[in-house]
Design a protein around this motif. Structure first.
Motif, PDB file in Angstrom:
ATOM      1  N   GLY A 153       0.793  -1.108  -0.096  1.00 38.04           N
ATOM      2  CA  GLY A 153      -0.028   0.043   0.130  1.00 38.04           C
ATOM      3  C   GLY A 153       0.925   1.190  -0.030  1.00 38.04           C
ATOM      4  N   ILE A 154       0.041   2.463   0.047  1.00 42.52           N
ATOM      5  CA  ILE A 154       0.887   3.756  -0.222  1.00 42.52           C
ATOM      6  C   ILE A 154       1.335   3.985   1.348  1.00 42.52           C
ATOM      7  CG2 ILE A 154      -1.362   4.857   0.562  1.00 42.52           C
ATOM      8  CD1 ILE A 154       1.165   5.949  -2.026  1.00 42.52           C
ATOM      9  N   PHE A 155       0.855   3.375   2.567  1.00 41.57           N
ATOM     10  CA  PHE A 155       1.436   3.743   3.708  1.00 41.57           C
ATOM     11  C   PHE A 155       2.645   2.870   4.041  1.00 41.57           C
ATOM     12  CE2 PHE A 155      -2.960   5.039   3.801  1.00 41.57           C
ATOM     13  CZ  PHE A 155      -2.817   6.546   4.173  1.00 41.57           C
ATOM     14  N   SER A 156       3.734   2.812   2.996  1.00 41.30           N
ATOM     15  CA  SER A 156       4.790   1.733   2.812  1.00 41.30           C
ATOM     16  C   SER A 156       5.936   2.107   3.842  1.00 41.30           C
ATOM     17  CB  SER A 156       5.001   1.432   1.579  1.00 41.30           C
ATOM     18  OG  SER A 156       5.255   2.536   1.054  1.00 41.30           O
ATOM     19  N   GLY A 157       7.001   1.176   3.830  1.00 41.56           N
ATOM     20  CA  GLY A 157       8.065   1.279   4.360  1.00 41.56           C
ATOM     21  C   GLY A 157       8.910   0.095   4.120  1.00 41.56           C
ATOM     22  N   PRO A 158       9.863  -0.088   4.910  1.00 39.46           N
ATOM     23  CA  PRO A 158      10.706  -1.280   4.825  1.00 39.46           C
ATOM     24  C   PRO A 158       9.615  -2.548   5.348  1.00 39.46           C
ATOM     25  CG  PRO A 158      12.194   0.100   5.899  1.00 39.46           C
ATOM     26  CD  PRO A 158      10.871   0.829   5.564  1.00 39.46           C
ATOM     27  N   PRO A 159       9.528  -3.702   4.355  1.00 34.89           N
ATOM     28  CA  PRO A 159       8.403  -4.885   4.993  1.00 34.89           C
ATOM     29  C   PRO A 159       8.699  -5.059   6.397  1.00 34.89           C
ATOM     30  CG  PRO A 159       9.194  -5.127   2.945  1.00 34.89           C
ATOM     31  CD  PRO A 159      10.077  -3.965   3.177  1.00 34.89           C
ATOM     32  N   LYS A 160       7.839  -5.346   7.202  1.00 32.05           N
ATOM     33  CA  LYS A 160       7.978  -5.835   8.605  1.00 32.05           C
ATOM     34  C   LYS A 160       7.428  -7.374   8.788  1.00 32.05           C
ATOM     35  CE  LYS A 160       7.253  -1.259  10.597  1.00 32.05           C
ATOM     36  NZ  LYS A 160       6.507  -0.679  11.672  1.00 32.05           N
ATOM     37  N   GLY A 161       6.920  -7.646   7.485  1.00 31.74           N
ATOM     38  CA  GLY A 161       6.521  -9.147   7.806  1.00 31.74           C
ATOM     39  C   GLY A 161       5.867  -9.693   6.633  1.00 31.74           C
ATOM     40  N   ILE A 162       5.425 -10.911   6.352  1.00 30.10           N
ATOM     41  CA  ILE A 162       4.642 -11.483   5.240  1.00 30.10           C
ATOM     42  C   ILE A 162       3.461 -11.986   5.796  1.00 30.10           C
ATOM     43  CG2 ILE A 162       4.502 -13.122   3.391  1.00 30.10           C
ATOM     44  CD1 ILE A 162       6.853 -11.247   3.141  1.00 30.10           C
ATOM     45  N   ALA A 163       2.257 -11.504   5.158  1.00 30.73           N
ATOM     46  CA  ALA A 163       0.991 -11.753   5.581  1.00 30.73           C
ATOM     47  C   ALA A 163       0.406 -13.129   4.696  1.00 30.73           C
ATOM     48  CB  ALA A 163      -0.033 -10.495   5.550  1.00 30.73           C
ATOM     49  N   THR A 164      -0.133 -13.988   5.340  1.00 32.01           N
ATOM     50  CA  THR A 164      -0.888 -14.903   4.717  1.00 32.01           C
ATOM     51  C   THR A 164      -2.262 -15.017   4.901  1.00 32.01           C
ATOM     52  OG1 THR A 164       1.300 -16.436   4.962  1.00 32.01           O
ATOM     53  CG2 THR A 164      -0.907 -17.492   4.198  1.00 32.01           C
ATOM     54  N   ILE A 165      -3.214 -14.687   3.989  1.00 29.50           N
ATOM     55  CA  ILE A 165      -4.347 -14.738   3.879  1.00 29.50           C
ATOM     56  C   ILE A 165      -5.066 -16.025   3.036  1.00 29.50           C
ATOM     57  CG2 ILE A 165      -6.519 -13.316   3.541  1.00 29.50           C
ATOM     58  CD1 ILE A 165      -3.508 -11.344   3.127  1.00 29.50           C
ATOM     59  N   VAL A 166      -6.286 -16.277   3.414  1.00 31.73           N
ATOM     60  CA  VAL A 166      -6.766 -17.401   2.787  1.00 31.73           C
ATOM     61  C   VAL A 166      -7.914 -17.112   2.596  1.00 31.73           C
ATOM     62  CG1 VAL A 166      -7.677 -19.907   2.686  1.00 31.73           C
ATOM     63  CG2 VAL A 166      -5.373 -19.300   3.705  1.00 31.73           C
ATOM     64  N   PHE A 167      -8.469 -17.185   0.956  1.00 36.57           N
ATOM     65  CA  PHE A 167      -9.644 -16.707   0.747  1.00 36.57           C
ATOM     66  C   PHE A 167     -10.618 -17.994   0.200  1.00 36.57           C
ATOM     67  CE2 PHE A 167      -6.848 -13.274  -0.063  1.00 36.57           C
ATOM     68  CZ  PHE A 167      -7.584 -12.093   0.453  1.00 36.57           C
ATOM     69  N   SER A 168     -12.053 -17.829   0.573  1.00 36.96           N
ATOM     70  CA  SER A 168     -13.086 -18.848   0.200  1.00 36.96           C
ATOM     71  C   SER A 168     -13.083 -19.165  -1.459  1.00 36.96           C
ATOM     72  CB  SER A 168     -14.316 -18.347   0.625  1.00 36.96           C
ATOM     73  OG  SER A 168     -14.816 -17.557  -0.171  1.00 36.96           O
ATOM     74  N   ALA A 169     -13.466 -20.428  -1.659  1.00 36.17           N
ATOM     75  CA  ALA A 169     -13.515 -20.788  -3.087  1.00 36.17           C
ATOM     76  C   ALA A 169     -14.138 -19.627  -3.874  1.00 36.17           C
ATOM     77  CB  ALA A 169     -13.926 -22.141  -3.216  1.00 36.17           C
ATOM     78  N   LYS A 170     -15.249 -19.090  -3.259  1.00 35.36           N
ATOM     79  CA  LYS A 170     -16.141 -18.148  -4.144  1.00 35.36           C
ATOM     80  C   LYS A 170     -15.097 -16.944  -4.392  1.00 35.36           C
ATOM     81  CE  LYS A 170     -19.226 -15.886  -1.853  1.00 35.36           C
ATOM     82  NZ  LYS A 170     -20.541 -15.454  -1.098  1.00 35.36           N
ATOM     83  N   ALA A 171     -14.680 -16.471  -3.309  1.00 37.33           N
ATOM     84  CA  ALA A 171     -13.799 -14.994  -3.413  1.00 37.33           C
ATOM     85  C   ALA A 171     -12.570 -15.683  -4.442  1.00 37.33           C
ATOM     86  CB  ALA A 171     -13.255 -14.509  -2.082  1.00 37.33           C
ATOM     87  N   ALA A 172     -11.915 -16.584  -4.506  1.00 39.40           N
ATOM     88  CA  ALA A 172     -10.632 -16.931  -5.071  1.00 39.40           C
ATOM     89  C   ALA A 172     -10.727 -16.591  -6.541  1.00 39.40           C
ATOM     90  CB  ALA A 172     -10.593 -18.382  -4.726  1.00 39.40           C
ATOM     91  N   ARG A 173     -12.086 -16.589  -7.093  1.00 41.21           N
ATOM     92  CA  ARG A 173     -12.111 -16.328  -8.588  1.00 41.21           C
ATOM     93  C   ARG A 173     -11.644 -14.959  -8.622  1.00 41.21           C
ATOM     94  NH1 ARG A 173     -18.127 -18.448  -9.335  1.00 41.21           N
ATOM     95  NH2 ARG A 173     -18.255 -17.534  -7.296  1.00 41.21           N
ATOM     96  N   TRP A 174     -12.112 -13.951  -7.793  1.00 42.07           N
ATOM     97  CA  TRP A 174     -11.737 -12.656  -7.791  1.00 42.07           C
ATOM     98  C   TRP A 174     -10.275 -12.412  -7.552  1.00 42.07           C
ATOM     99  CZ3 TRP A 174     -16.781 -13.921  -7.114  1.00 42.07           C
ATOM    100  CH2 TRP A 174     -17.720 -13.686  -7.883  1.00 42.07           C
ATOM    101  N   VAL A 175      -9.862 -12.727  -6.361  1.00 51.13           N
ATOM    102  CA  VAL A 175      -8.704 -12.648  -5.764  1.00 51.13           C
ATOM    103  C   VAL A 175      -7.336 -13.157  -6.591  1.00 51.13           C
ATOM    104  CG1 VAL A 175      -7.183 -12.846  -3.537  1.00 51.13           C
ATOM    105  CG2 VAL A 175      -9.642 -12.655  -3.350  1.00 51.13           C
ATOM    106  N   ALA A 176      -7.477 -14.133  -7.276  1.00 59.54           N
ATOM    107  CA  ALA A 176      -6.423 -14.770  -7.908  1.00 59.54           C
ATOM    108  C   ALA A 176      -6.094 -13.588  -9.075  1.00 59.54           C
ATOM    109  CB  ALA A 176      -7.082 -16.107  -8.698  1.00 59.54           C
TER     110      ALA A 176
END
Length: 322
Positions: A233-256
């Protein structure tokens, strides 16, 4: 293909060809008769002063000494480019709360004139091009102009800034680096002389902006990218971590198909769900996007981010249980 597009195509063929092009090949490329090819060659050479050499037997080409420098006079666009320009004209006139359309009004009028000149009597259905701003913020046009001027003139900028998170008002003196359009809003990336660090400022929170005489300090693009584009995002800086997010099969069609970050990693899980890994620095904006998907998204890691998401959901639920 009309005559206008044939002349443009003929010019491009001759300019990019290393060897003479036969009339037969030109006839096939331009989808016209042999006589039309000769008429277009004559017009290009005699009226537009193109450096055409050759004959009907050996073929035609641009003179090797002059062809590389020759361009068609004026502005020549094919139909696809003209339609793209029309869409851009509509984007300028309808986006950014009128700020861009006002600032670029002279350019917009030239685009409209160009469209009229090459419309061949057609009425362009401009009402069929729609631009619908989404959650754009109102900006002070004077501040916007001064911010842009400082960026382009490479001058320092002084302004009052009211932080959105705390509503605290501070006075800043910065060396503008670049202006960024992100999610229907404008942001200024700059070197903050008071904080002695790179910062991003939301332009709609800038007031009483004044371009200074002092020359802006230039920061290398690599450093800007490392600091401002290195995490989510726009409020950035050196990365502090890696986020893992899991989306439902229904939402997967858009998120992918969505682009969240330049270094994101995504994969479909065996059950049809979609797992997205994205670097982040501040959690606020990332969680806003995740919670946008409601029950179709789950923050898996890191634990602290998962707990933040859980707390936000609990507080939202509490609003409905009173």
């Amino acid at each position: 293909m009309d005559r206008y597009e044939r002349i443009l195509s003929l010019h491009r063929i001759l300019k990019t060809s290393r060897y003479p092009v036969t009339v037969a090949k030109l006839r096939d490329e331009l989808e016209c008769s042999r006589a039309t090819v000769y008429r277009d060659l004559a017009f290009l050479r005699d009226a537009l002063m193109a450096p055409i050499v050759g004959d009907g037997d050996a073929g035609f080409r641009y003179d090797s000494d002059e062809g590389g420098r020759f361009e068609l006079p004026g502005l020549w666009l094919n139909s696809e480019e003209l339609h793209a320009l029309l869409a851009a004209q509509q984007l300028m006139s309808r986006s950014s709360g009128g700020v861009l359309s006002t600032a670029l009004a002279p350019l917009q009028s030239r685009i409209e004139k160009l469209l009229d000149e090459h419309s061949a009597g057609k009425q362009w259905p401009v009402q069929r091009v729609r631009v619908i701003p989404h959650r754009g913020r109102r900006m002070d046009e004077h501040a916007f102009r001064n911010v842009c001027s400082a960026v382009l003139q490479r001058k320092q900028l002084a302004f009052e800034y009211r932080a959105r998170s705390t509503d605290e008002k501070t006075r800043r003196t910065v060396s503008p680096q670049r202006i960024t359009h992100y999610r229907d809003n404008w942001y200024l990336d700059a070197w903050d002389h008071d904080r002695d660090a790179l910062r991003s400022f939301s332009v709609d929170r800038i007031a009483t902006a004044r371009v200074l005489d002092a020359v802006a300090r230039d920061i290398e693009d690599d450093e800007l990218d490392r600091h401002l584009a290195g995490s989510y995002g726009i409020f950035s800086g050196p990365p502090k971590g890696i986020a893992t997010i899991v989306f439902s099969a229904k939402a997967a069609r858009w998120v992918a198909d969505e682009h969240w970050h330049s270094q994101q990693q995504g994969r479909f899980l065996p059950d049809g769900r979609f797992e997205l890994k994205v670097p982040y620095s501040g959690a606020r904006e990332l969680l806003m996007d995740v919670l946008h998907y409601g029950a179709d998204a789950e923050v898996v890691e890191p634990v602290a981010l998962r707990e933040q998401a859980r707390s936000l959901l609990m507080m939202a639920l509490d609003k409905y249980e009173r």
